[in-house]
Write a protein that holds these residues in place. Structure first.
Motif, PDB file in Angstrom:
ATOM      1  N   ASN A   1       0.825  -1.209   0.000  1.00  0.00           N
ATOM      2  CA  ASN A   1       0.000   0.000   0.000  1.00  0.00           C
ATOM      3  C   ASN A   1       0.853   1.250   0.000  1.00  0.00           C
ATOM      4  N   TYR A   2       1.964   1.192   0.787  1.00  0.00           N
ATOM      5  CA  TYR A   2       2.866   2.345   0.825  1.00  0.00           C
ATOM      6  C   TYR A   2       3.467   2.618  -0.545  1.00  0.00           C
ATOM      7  N   LEU A   3       3.947   1.527  -1.216  1.00  0.00           N
ATOM      8  CA  LEU A   3       4.599   1.720  -2.516  1.00  0.00           C
ATOM      9  C   LEU A   3       3.615   2.211  -3.564  1.00  0.00           C
ATOM     10  N   LYS A   4       2.326   1.800  -3.419  1.00  0.00           N
ATOM     11  CA  LYS A   4       1.320   2.310  -4.356  1.00  0.00           C
ATOM     12  C   LYS A   4       1.200   3.821  -4.249  1.00  0.00           C
ATOM     13  N   PHE A   5       1.256   4.332  -2.994  1.00  0.00           N
ATOM     14  CA  PHE A   5       1.180   5.783  -2.824  1.00  0.00           C
ATOM     15  C   PHE A   5       2.463   6.469  -3.287  1.00  0.00           C
ATOM     16  N   ARG A   6       3.593   5.742  -3.145  1.00  0.00           N
ATOM     17  CA  ARG A   6       4.894   6.370  -3.327  1.00  0.00           C
ATOM     18  C   ARG A   6       5.203   6.678  -4.792  1.00  0.00           C
ATOM     19  N   ILE A   7       4.711   5.822  -5.716  1.00  0.00           N
ATOM     20  CA  ILE A   7       5.026   6.017  -7.140  1.00  0.00           C
ATOM     21  C   ILE A   7       4.410   7.320  -7.631  1.00  0.00           C
ATOM     22  N   ILE A   8       5.240   8.137  -8.329  1.00  0.00           N
ATOM     23  CA  ILE A   8       4.749   9.415  -8.851  1.00  0.00           C
ATOM     24  C   ILE A   8       4.027   9.154 -10.174  1.00  0.00           C
TER      25      ILE A   8
ATOM     26  N   LEU B   1      11.083   3.759   7.692  1.00  0.00           N
ATOM     27  CA  LEU B   1      10.405   2.513   7.320  1.00  0.00           C
ATOM     28  C   LEU B   1      11.037   1.316   8.016  1.00  0.00           C
ATOM     29  N   LYS B   2      12.373   1.401   8.250  1.00  0.00           N
ATOM     30  CA  LYS B   2      13.123   0.270   8.782  1.00  0.00           C
ATOM     31  C   LYS B   2      12.649  -0.111  10.188  1.00  0.00           C
ATOM     32  N   ASN B   3      12.092   0.871  10.903  1.00  0.00           N
ATOM     33  CA  ASN B   3      11.603   0.574  12.248  1.00  0.00           C
ATOM     34  C   ASN B   3      10.356  -0.294  12.221  1.00  0.00           C
ATOM     35  N   LYS B   4       9.580  -0.207  11.141  1.00  0.00           N
ATOM     36  CA  LYS B   4       8.276  -0.870  11.128  1.00  0.00           C
ATOM     37  C   LYS B   4       8.284  -2.187  10.357  1.00  0.00           C
ATOM     38  N   VAL B   5       9.047  -2.247   9.239  1.00  0.00           N
ATOM     39  CA  VAL B   5       9.026  -3.430   8.373  1.00  0.00           C
ATOM     40  C   VAL B   5      10.435  -4.010   8.315  1.00  0.00           C
ATOM     41  N   ASN B   6      10.521  -5.336   8.108  1.00  0.00           N
ATOM     42  CA  ASN B   6      11.805  -6.013   7.960  1.00  0.00           C
ATOM     43  C   ASN B   6      12.540  -5.490   6.715  1.00  0.00           C
ATOM     44  N   LEU B   7      13.878  -5.316   6.830  1.00  0.00           N
ATOM     45  CA  LEU B   7      14.638  -4.670   5.767  1.00  0.00           C
ATOM     46  C   LEU B   7      14.642  -5.498   4.481  1.00  0.00           C
ATOM     47  N   ASN B   8      14.693  -6.840   4.624  1.00  0.00           N
ATOM     48  CA  ASN B   8      14.655  -7.692   3.429  1.00  0.00           C
ATOM     49  C   ASN B   8      13.370  -7.478   2.651  1.00  0.00           C
ATOM     50  N   LYS B   9      12.271  -7.348   3.391  1.00  0.00           N
ATOM     51  CA  LYS B   9      10.975  -7.114   2.737  1.00  0.00           C
ATOM     52  C   LYS B   9      10.964  -5.775   2.007  1.00  0.00           C
ATOM     53  N   ILE B  10      11.602  -4.751   2.628  1.00  0.00           N
ATOM     54  CA  ILE B  10      11.623  -3.416   2.023  1.00  0.00           C
ATOM     55  C   ILE B  10      12.366  -3.443   0.694  1.00  0.00           C
ATOM     56  N   VAL B  11      13.582  -4.056   0.719  1.00  0.00           N
ATOM     57  CA  VAL B  11      14.391  -4.076  -0.505  1.00  0.00           C
ATOM     58  C   VAL B  11      13.702  -4.900  -1.583  1.00  0.00           C
ATOM     59  N   LEU B  12      13.086  -6.042  -1.174  1.00  0.00           N
ATOM     60  CA  LEU B  12      12.352  -6.871  -2.142  1.00  0.00           C
ATOM     61  C   LEU B  12      11.184  -6.093  -2.747  1.00  0.00           C
ATOM     62  N   GLY B  13      10.483  -5.327  -1.906  1.00  0.00           N
ATOM     63  CA  GLY B  13       9.354  -4.543  -2.397  1.00  0.00           C
ATOM     64  C   GLY B  13       9.786  -3.490  -3.404  1.00  0.00           C
TER      65      GLY B  13
END
Lengths: 267, 227
Positions: free
Chosen positions: A3-10, A92-104
């Protein structure tokens, strides 16, 4: 995360890259249809031998296939670099696992590159069916196009099922668009300048194009993506080299992303 | 003021390591006709020789493409300079000095490498003593690059978007290349297939006038720009 990445894309950047692609394909359609409108369809031309990826008598395909890395990486490839510079990634790193962030981030880059190339090519291919009759290409009638085994992958399939061959060619090209976008995403961790990071895969393709002139493979088979991604390429192609280069570049870009995660994000 | 700006730009450029990569690419572009020239050793036909030295496809996608990226790569001015100098002409001069310096870094390796390959394959005597007009064509290429990057910076100053500036400048570049391919005399790519010395000189004058006009328009947009 999704959901975050959906908002993030310009959204404006998606429109810019789609506009480049659709403008190029519109110019190609106009240029190849004008003689047919003038003199009628004397040479029994079909959509399969006229669309963007196979047209040898036009200048636009050269430009389009050289600009694929740029079009693929404009929508969503540089958001990781922007977030890393602004410090949003640390939040973001505080809330989600870093591997998941980079994969996303990697998956959004891939899907952005895949979709832009897929949409532009499939609109070009299907819009030809509005203007030209659906005739199967024939080896004797279309001899002047020189669609032979040396420059086309699976040439038997092309004369048997041209539509399937076209769709497979579009899929290969759009997968390469995704690979280029992931490569931009990975290289942007290592490059300081933001603008150069966006264009890194385009510069990489130019370097390969120049290297292809000096170090030639056996049978003069080309290893430049701009050459072998076309349905009928201007130079010789080889299925082994295509698969090898695809695996090599994707492994390199994934390795760069994982090493960059350990060296540049976590330090 | 001019000397101080020159010193500032040289220090700013020296911290950019990416310029080295682009100068290496320019050297590769210059060396690329080596294999074709080896074949051409026996014949002395000038037009085929020129089409091998100035290969328009490699120039379009190699040299000019790279130089368009280089000129947008870094910002030429800091906003503090406005307060320090109290004039806006200072920004225009800093941009122009930066463009000429950074394009020289791309152009000089290309020209030296290209001339070196010609001398290595044995055409050096032929070109420098009998057909020295070819050396003018190298200068022509430099002014083509400067013209395109000035167009790019004009658009950047108006729209504030680097991607849009790059796309429009590239579109002009590709359109001129298309004109060359359908045998219409283009302005930017005339040096790859020159027909007469007078034609080269006339186009050279046109390019110089266009560069001066673009510098004036750049100055006007900077004077009215809201920083």
């Amino acid at each position: 995360m999704i959901n975050y990445l959906k908002f993030r894309i310009i959204k404006r950047s998606i429109i810019i890259s789609l506009a480049i692609g659709s403008l190029l394909s519109a110019i190609q359609i106009l240029q190849s249809l004008i003689p047919i409108i003038k003199y009628g369809n004397i040479f029994l031309e079909s959509p399969y031998i006229k669309w963007l990826s196979i047209d040898p008598f036009n200048f636009v395909p050269i430009v389009f296939f050289m600009l694929i890395p740029l079009m693929a990486s404009i929508p969503s490839a540089n958001i990781l670099k922007e977030d890393l510079d602004s410090g949003l990634l640390l939040h973001l790193k505080n809330k989600v696992n870093l591997n998941k962030i980079v994969l996303g981030y990697g998956l959004t880059a891939f899907s952005g590159g895949f979709l832009t190339i897929f949409i532009t090519l499939i609109t070009n291919f299907l819009s030809y069916f509005l203007f030209l009759p659906n005739i199967k290409p024939d080896f004797l009638i279309n001899e002047n196009l020189l669609i032979i085994q040396e420059n086309t992958l699976f040439v038997g399939l092309f004369y048997q099922h041209p539509f399937v061959h076209g769709i497979l060619s579009i899929l290969l090209t759009s997968i390469w668009g995704g690979i280029f976008a992931v490569m931009t995403c990975a290289l942007s961790l290592w490059i300081k300048e933001k603008f150069l990071a966006l264009l890194s895969s385009t510069v990489f393709q130019i370097i390969i194009l120049l290297l292809n002139m000096f170090f030639k493979l056996p049978n003069l088979a080309s290893y430049v993506p701009a050459d072998f991604l076309r349905e009928t390429s201007p130079s010789a192609t080889d299925i082994k080299i295509v698969i090898g280069i695809t695996i090599l570049i994707s492994v390199i870009s994934i390795l760069l992303l994982t090493i960059g995660r350990n060296k540049k994000i976590v330090w | 003021m001019f000397g101080k700006i020159l010193k500032q730009q040289i220090t700013l450029i020296s911290y950019r390591n990416s310029v080295i990569l682009f100068s290496i690419i320019a050297i590769i572009v210059g060396v690329s006709p080596f294999q074709d020239l080896e074949i051409l050793k026996s014949s002395e036909d000038l037009s085929t020789l020129l089409s091998k030295i100035f290969n328009s496809f490699i120039l379009c996608f190699g040299l000019i493409f790279i130089s368009l990226i280089v000129s947008l790569n870094t910002n030429g001015y800091r906003s503090n300079d406005l307060l320090l100098t109290k004039t806006r002409i200072g920004i225009t001069t800093s941009i122009i000095i930066r463009i000429t310096l950074i394009q020289l870094i791309v152009w000089v390796p290309w020209a030296i490498a290209s001339l070196a390959t010609i001398t290595l394959t044995g055409f050096g005597f032929f070109i420098i003593f009998t057909k020295f007009q070819i050396l003018i064509l190298y200068l022509y290429a430099f002014f083509v690059i400067i013209l395109l990057s000035l167009i790019e910076l004009n658009i950047l100053m108006i729209t504030n978007s680097k991607i849009l500036a790059l796309i429009i400048a590239m579109a002009i570049n590709f359109f001129e290349y298309y004109l060359l391919k359908v045998n219409i005399d283009s302005l930017l790519y005339y040096f790859t297939t020159p027909k007469s010395l007078l034609g080269i000189l006339i186009r050279f004058m046109i390019i110089l006038v266009l560069i001066i006009l673009l510098i004036f328009s750049l100055n006007k947009t900077i004077l009215k720009k809201d920083f």
